[in-house]
Each structure stands twice: as C-alpha cells, then as structure tokens.
Design a protein around this motif. Sequence first.
Motif, PDB file in Angstrom:
ATOM      1  N   THR A  81       8.145  -2.444   2.302  1.00  0.00           N
ATOM      2  CA  THR A  81       7.017  -3.409   2.994  1.00  0.00           C
ATOM      3  C   THR A  81       7.963  -3.292   4.511  1.00  0.00           C
ATOM      4  N   GLN A  87       2.132  -4.316   9.319  1.00  0.00           N
ATOM      5  CA  GLN A  87       3.006  -4.314   8.446  1.00  0.00           C
ATOM      6  C   GLN A  87       2.199  -3.791   7.233  1.00  0.00           C
ATOM      7  N   HIS A 142       2.916  -0.607   3.553  1.00  0.00           N
ATOM      8  CA  HIS A 142       4.852  -0.306   2.848  1.00  0.00           C
ATOM      9  C   HIS A 142       4.325   1.200   2.395  1.00  0.00           C
ATOM     10  N   ARG A 158      -2.675  -5.458   8.940  1.00  0.00           N
ATOM     11  CA  ARG A 158      -2.040  -5.805   7.372  1.00  0.00           C
ATOM     12  C   ARG A 158      -2.130  -5.036   6.486  1.00  0.00           C
TER      13      ARG A 158
END
Length: 177
Positions: free
Chosen positions: A99, A92, A94, A177
């Motif tokens: 996102t 995950q 940006h 993440r």
Amino acid sequence: MTTLGSDWVPDDDGIPHRQAARMVVFAADGRLLLLHGRDGHDPDHQWWFTVGGGLEPGEEPRQAAVRELYEETGIQVSTQDLIGPVLSRSAQFHFMNVTARQDELFYLAFLQGNPQNIAKEHRTELEGEVLTGERWVTQSELEDLAASETVYPHGLAQMVSHWRSGWDGVCRHVIER
C-alpha cells in the motif's frame, strides 16, 4: 521484478509515500494522451492514467512533469509550456504488493502538433515493466473508456471537458483511497 524506488519514503504510518507531478497532454487536434499500466505483481490490476511520476531530489514539480513526459513518451516541452497546477491529488493505492501514498500536482500541456509515435527508449526499468500501451483519445472515447475501465484520476473525463477550453485558474484537490 522491480520494486518501489528510493523516492518512496515511509510516512508517519510507515506507508511508502512520495511527491509526484503529472501532466494532462492535449494534441493540437484536441485528443488527450493516456498511458496504460499494469501491476506486475497482480496481472489483473490494470488502469489508464496520465503521464507523470515521482520528483527526484531537488526537483520542482514542473521540472518533474516535463522530465516524465520525455521519459515516458519522448515528447519534449518546456516548463513554461505548462499550465497550472490545475489539480492536486492525494492518493492511497495498492501497487507491487504494498500500500502506497502519493501526493500529485497536475499540469496541462497543449502541444503544437499531433504526435504519431511514442518513444519508449527513455523509460526507466519500472516504467518499462508497468507501461503496456498508450492512446490518444477524444473526449467521447475518454468517457467510454472511463465507463468500462479504470482511469486515474477518477473523474478525469469531467475535468478534461472543462480544461480543453481553458483553465479557470482554480487548482482543485481530490483525495482517492
């Protein structure tokens, strides 16, 4: 400025998500190919990473990895040349003011020669905007690079040190993440 493509579909949380295939490419002399990227929406967000990208409709991961290598570098290999998958990664991140989530399979490719030039004419519009450079790096250079800049996937230097001498048959999974 380009936006995320139609291959990014909102998941249950409403976050753009896609399946992707990546390739860890070794030249005959043992150097590893890394691409440099930047986020056009955030010029300070820059990173090094392996060749790869999203699967097209109906495309198998091996086919996508081979296609992406050609698009991004002009280097041609066949799906039979790939080893693995050696790694699966759920990330995950940006990017482009959103996102996003991506699930990736990584393959190894050992080239017969030592490519000198990277062809850029087959890149997509987004790849043309994001990709800002490339380098063939030794293990030591990869370790130095990872110590001072962002390299994806995290821990690539350690993984590559094992993969250079052959794959143990285990597909590891990482979550970032």
